[in-house]
Design an enzyme around this catalytic site. Structure first.
Site, mmCIF file in Angstrom:
data_model
loop_
_atom_site.group_PDB
_atom_site.id
_atom_site.type_symbol
_atom_site.label_atom_id
_atom_site.label_comp_id
_atom_site.label_asym_id
_atom_site.label_seq_id
_atom_site.Cartn_x
_atom_site.Cartn_y
_atom_site.Cartn_z
ATOM 1 N N GLU A 1 -6.649 0.294 8.876
ATOM 2 C CA GLU A 1 -5.185 -0.599 8.899
ATOM 3 C C GLU A 1 -4.009 -0.412 7.711
ATOM 4 O OE1 GLU A 1 -4.149 -0.655 12.557
ATOM 5 O OE2 GLU A 1 -6.549 -1.041 13.355
ATOM 6 N N PRO B 1 -5.322 15.244 8.591
ATOM 7 C CA PRO B 1 -6.021 15.098 7.604
ATOM 8 C C PRO B 1 -5.966 15.432 6.379
ATOM 9 C CG PRO B 1 -6.525 16.624 9.593
ATOM 10 C CD PRO B 1 -5.342 16.090 10.298
ATOM 11 N N GLY C 1 -2.739 9.821 5.791
ATOM 12 C CA GLY C 1 -3.043 7.958 6.479
ATOM 13 C C GLY C 1 -1.551 6.910 5.745
ATOM 14 N N SER C 2 -1.591 7.152 4.976
ATOM 15 C CA SER C 2 -0.694 5.941 3.646
ATOM 16 C C SER C 2 0.938 6.856 4.864
ATOM 17 C CB SER C 2 -0.906 5.955 2.828
ATOM 18 O OG SER C 2 -1.778 4.990 2.459
ATOM 19 N N ILE D 1 -27.319 -12.245 -4.158
ATOM 20 C CA ILE D 1 -28.430 -13.315 -3.932
ATOM 21 C C ILE D 1 -29.461 -12.922 -3.953
ATOM 22 C CG2 ILE D 1 -28.502 -15.429 -2.782
ATOM 23 C CD1 ILE D 1 -25.487 -16.348 -3.728
ATOM 24 N N PHE E 1 -6.266 5.035 19.311
ATOM 25 C CA PHE E 1 -4.881 4.918 18.480
ATOM 26 C C PHE E 1 -4.341 5.941 17.879
ATOM 27 C CE2 PHE E 1 -3.267 2.974 14.453
ATOM 28 C CZ PHE E 1 -4.608 2.400 14.833
ATOM 29 N N THR F 1 -3.991 0.177 3.717
ATOM 30 C CA THR F 1 -5.031 0.221 2.537
ATOM 31 C C THR F 1 -4.947 -1.292 1.626
ATOM 32 O OG1 THR F 1 -3.815 1.509 0.388
ATOM 33 C CG2 THR F 1 -5.267 2.226 1.868
ATOM 34 N N SER F 2 -5.547 -1.843 0.617
ATOM 35 C CA SER F 2 -4.870 -3.178 0.135
ATOM 36 C C SER F 2 -3.357 -2.898 -0.546
ATOM 37 C CB SER F 2 -5.385 -3.790 -1.236
ATOM 38 O OG SER F 2 -6.647 -3.701 -0.688
ATOM 39 N N GLU F 3 -3.000 -1.642 -1.351
ATOM 40 C CA GLU F 3 -1.830 -1.224 -2.031
ATOM 41 C C GLU F 3 -0.578 -0.489 -0.794
ATOM 42 O OE1 GLU F 3 -5.087 0.878 -2.003
ATOM 43 O OE2 GLU F 3 -5.547 -0.583 -4.233
HETATM 44 C C1 FAD Z 1 -13.894 5.092 9.540
HETATM 45 C C2 FAD Z 1 -12.728 5.080 9.712
HETATM 46 C C3 FAD Z 1 -11.622 4.881 11.358
HETATM 47 C C4 FAD Z 1 -10.056 4.868 11.077
HETATM 48 N N1 FAD Z 1 -9.615 4.895 12.154
HETATM 49 C C5 FAD Z 1 -8.349 5.339 12.084
HETATM 50 C C6 FAD Z 1 -7.977 5.526 13.463
HETATM 51 O O1 FAD Z 1 -8.527 4.736 14.302
HETATM 52 N N2 FAD Z 1 -6.800 5.161 13.867
HETATM 53 C C7 FAD Z 1 -6.322 6.309 13.017
HETATM 54 O O2 FAD Z 1 -4.943 6.666 12.966
HETATM 55 N N3 FAD Z 1 -6.719 6.306 11.523
HETATM 56 C C8 FAD Z 1 -7.433 6.114 11.674
HETATM 57 N N4 FAD Z 1 -8.240 5.446 9.855
HETATM 58 C C9 FAD Z 1 -7.405 6.295 8.610
HETATM 59 C C10 FAD Z 1 -7.143 4.903 8.025
HETATM 60 O O3 FAD Z 1 -6.133 4.775 8.529
HETATM 61 C C11 FAD Z 1 -6.706 5.755 6.686
HETATM 62 O O4 FAD Z 1 -7.698 6.325 6.393
HETATM 63 C C12 FAD Z 1 -5.849 4.426 5.755
HETATM 64 O O5 FAD Z 1 -4.875 4.612 6.449
HETATM 65 C C13 FAD Z 1 -6.436 5.826 4.323
HETATM 66 O O6 FAD Z 1 -4.515 7.154 4.501
HETATM 67 P P1 FAD Z 1 -5.898 8.349 3.694
HETATM 68 O O7 FAD Z 1 -7.288 7.728 3.578
HETATM 69 O O8 FAD Z 1 -5.400 9.441 4.220
HETATM 70 O O9 FAD Z 1 -5.441 7.249 2.451
HETATM 71 P P2 FAD Z 1 -4.503 8.616 1.554
HETATM 72 O O10 FAD Z 1 -3.424 8.012 2.080
HETATM 73 O O11 FAD Z 1 -4.192 9.664 1.529
HETATM 74 O O12 FAD Z 1 -4.110 7.291 0.033
HETATM 75 C C14 FAD Z 1 -5.346 7.166 -1.321
HETATM 76 C C15 FAD Z 1 -5.142 6.174 -1.851
HETATM 77 O O13 FAD Z 1 -4.142 6.141 -2.670
HETATM 78 C C16 FAD Z 1 -3.183 5.161 -2.039
HETATM 79 N N5 FAD Z 1 -1.720 5.276 -1.915
HETATM 80 C C17 FAD Z 1 -0.796 5.734 -1.024
HETATM 81 N N6 FAD Z 1 -0.049 5.745 -1.084
HETATM 82 C C18 FAD Z 1 0.316 4.555 -1.815
HETATM 83 C C19 FAD Z 1 1.119 4.409 -1.992
HETATM 84 N N7 FAD Z 1 2.496 4.378 -2.463
HETATM 85 N N8 FAD Z 1 1.627 3.338 -3.797
HETATM 86 C C20 FAD Z 1 0.523 3.368 -4.131
HETATM 87 N N9 FAD Z 1 -1.081 3.339 -3.858
HETATM 88 C C21 FAD Z 1 -0.704 4.810 -2.739
HETATM 89 C C22 FAD Z 1 -4.469 4.477 -1.113
HETATM 90 O O14 FAD Z 1 -4.351 3.391 -1.306
HETATM 91 C C23 FAD Z 1 -5.455 4.889 -1.513
HETATM 92 O O15 FAD Z 1 -6.343 4.386 -2.398
HETATM 93 C C24 FAD Z 1 -9.728 5.439 9.811
HETATM 94 C C25 FAD Z 1 -10.216 5.579 9.085
HETATM 95 C C26 FAD Z 1 -11.741 5.141 8.323
HETATM 96 C C27 FAD Z 1 -12.406 5.448 7.059
#
Ligand code: FAD
Length: 398
Positions: A376, A132, A135-136, A350, A127, A378-380
């Site tokens: 799925e 690029p 993500g969030s 450990i 999915f 981030t913690s935020e």
């Molecule tokens: C190994 C791997 C496998 C993955 N597989 C899939 C997959 O199968 N399908 C898919 O669709 N995606 C996949 N992902 C993507 C993943 O879901 C995203 O990396 C994730 O949702 C975070 O998005 P981003 O990397 O663009 O970070 P960003 O959205 O750019 O966030 C960067 C930082 O800013 C913080 N942040 C962003 N917005 C806010 C806010 N409003 N308030 C506070 N903090 C915020 C985030 O918590 C993070 O710390 C995968 C990622 C990895 C690393």
């Protein structure tokens, strides 16, 4: 694990499935995980074994050839598998989410055509929401599908597809511009059927090579590039454009339970390794487990394992009961992944210097745990979902 992470009131069938999977993990996954992971090799034999066990069809209804099991059963299976090697749970997870989305939102024709072949593992799901540039912020998706007669023409780039190369069915969320006021109502999920492999696998659809990752190796994570890719309007999930965001959010809710389950599995394994090592390694004339500082760490780790497991089970049961579990799945994912990072670090410490050696399993778990803080949502983002749900629930009546 004799004592930790037990689940009350499981049926005989659930217990049997879990016992079978546990034996498979102990015999077929754990002994090979380190070598395969260090080589970044796809675990084909293990995947074939899971197919034989029927794991790809675990939650697909019996009428479509699956085992018709619940999300709880699935999550407990994932916990067992991740205890062996998280990458193997990654192979089945996106498949499971896509099968869930087709079951919940697919047209009768899509269900008939796809689910029986998904149940056997012949069709394998990935999915794709992330791009690029995002993500969030899912509503900001830029990949665009333009209607052209009976089909759509898609352009844009997707990022981070787990199983991007090995899958044959990608549920991809793209912009279709339905003229809706809210950005997320202009998104549509397409069921993109493609051959497995890399390169231009269909005209206008390219899967570049695997992304080289810190951990979570073996399973392929890729980009996907659409360049004038033509796809029939019948590939829209559920037949109606503009519903993709809600469909995907439904999918990631079960996905979050699954990520929590993975975190539980890794934490259980980290605890197992630490408790064994702490009884073997001696310093100052006694096993380190007899130093209170180490014994207390074991107590903390086990408590975290137990708490995360219970929250994960609770979130799975809610969804199985038909309730919305956004807050509970978010809480389970948040707590289990944060605890997993802590428990693996404690187990690593450990192990002393040996934890830093590639000969010891804990170094792999240390590289796997951070992904769970990100995948799925981030913690935020989990905290955003949880707090939004709570403020709705506890909103003051003015
Ligand atoms: C190994 C791997 C496998 C993955 N597989 C899939 C997959 O199968 N399908 C898919 O669709 N995606 C996949 N992902 C993507 C993943 O879901 C995203 O990396 C994730 O949702 C975070 O998005 P981003 O990397 O663009 O970070 P960003 O959205 O750019 O966030 C960067 C930082 O800013 C913080 N942040 C962003 N917005 C806010 C806010 N409003 N308030 C506070 N903090 C915020 C985030 O918590 C993070 O710390 C995968 C990622 C990895 C690393």
């Amino acid at each position: 694990m004799a004592r930790l992470a037990q689940t009350a009131d499981l049926t005989d069938v659930q217990q049997e499935i879990l016992a079978t999977v546990r034996t498979f993990v102990d015999k077929e996954i754990i002994p090979h995980a380190q070598e395969l992971e260090h080589a970044d090799a796809y675990p084909q034999e293990i995947v074939d074994g899971l197919k034989e066990l029927g794991i790809f069809g675990l939650t697909i209804p019996e009428e479509f050839g699956g085992l018709g099991e619940s999300l709880l059963t699935y999550a407990l299976v994932v916990e067992e598998i991740a205890r062996g090697w998280m990458s193997v749970s990654g192979v089945i997870n996106t498949h499971f989410i896509v099968a869930y989305m087709v079951m919940q939102h697919g047209t009768p024709e899509q269900k008939e055509r796809l689910l029986p072949r998904m149940a056997t593992g012949e069709v394998r799901g990935a999915f794709s929401m992330s791009e690029p540039g995002l993500g969030s912020d899912v509503a900001g998706i830029r990949t665009r599908a333009r209607r052209d007669g009976d089909s759509y023409v898609v352009d844009g780039a997707k990022m981070w597809l787990t199983n991007g190369g090995s899958s044959t069915l990608v549920a991809a969320l793209v912009r279709t511009d339905e003229g809706a006021e809210k950005a997320h109502q202009n998104l549509t999920t397409f069921l993109v059927e493609k051959p497995a492999g890399f390169g231009e696998v269909l005209p206008g659809l390219t899967i570049p090579g695997k992304i080289d990752k810190m951990g979570y190796k073996g399973v392929d994570t890729t980009e996907l590039v659409f360049d004038g890719f033509r796809i029939g309007a019948d590939a829209v999930l559920g037949g109606q454009p503009g519903r993709g965001f809600a469909q995907m959010m439904d999918g990631v809710e079960v996905g979050r339970v699954n990520v929590a389950a993975r975190a539980c599995g890794i934490s259980i394994r980290a605890f197992e390794l630490a408790v064994a090592y702490a009884q073997q390694r001696e310093t100052f004339g006694k096993p380190i487990a007899q130093h209170q500082a180490i014994a207390f760490q074991l107590a903390e780790m086990a408590t975290k394992v137990e708490a995360a497991h219970l929250m994960m089970v609770n979130a799975a049961k809610l969804k199985d009961a038909g309730a919305r579990n956004d807050v509970e799945a978010g809480m389970a994912k948040l707590l289990a992944s944060e605890y997993c990072a802590e428990v693996t670090t404690q187990a690593f410490r450990i192990h002393g210097g040996y934890g830093y050696s590639k000969e010891y399993e804990i170094e792999r778990l240390m590289r796997e745990a951070p992904f769970l803080l990100i995948g799925e949502g981030t913690s935020e983002i989990q905290k955003t979902i949880i707090s939004r749900g709570l403020l709705k629930e506890y909103g003051l009546k003015r």
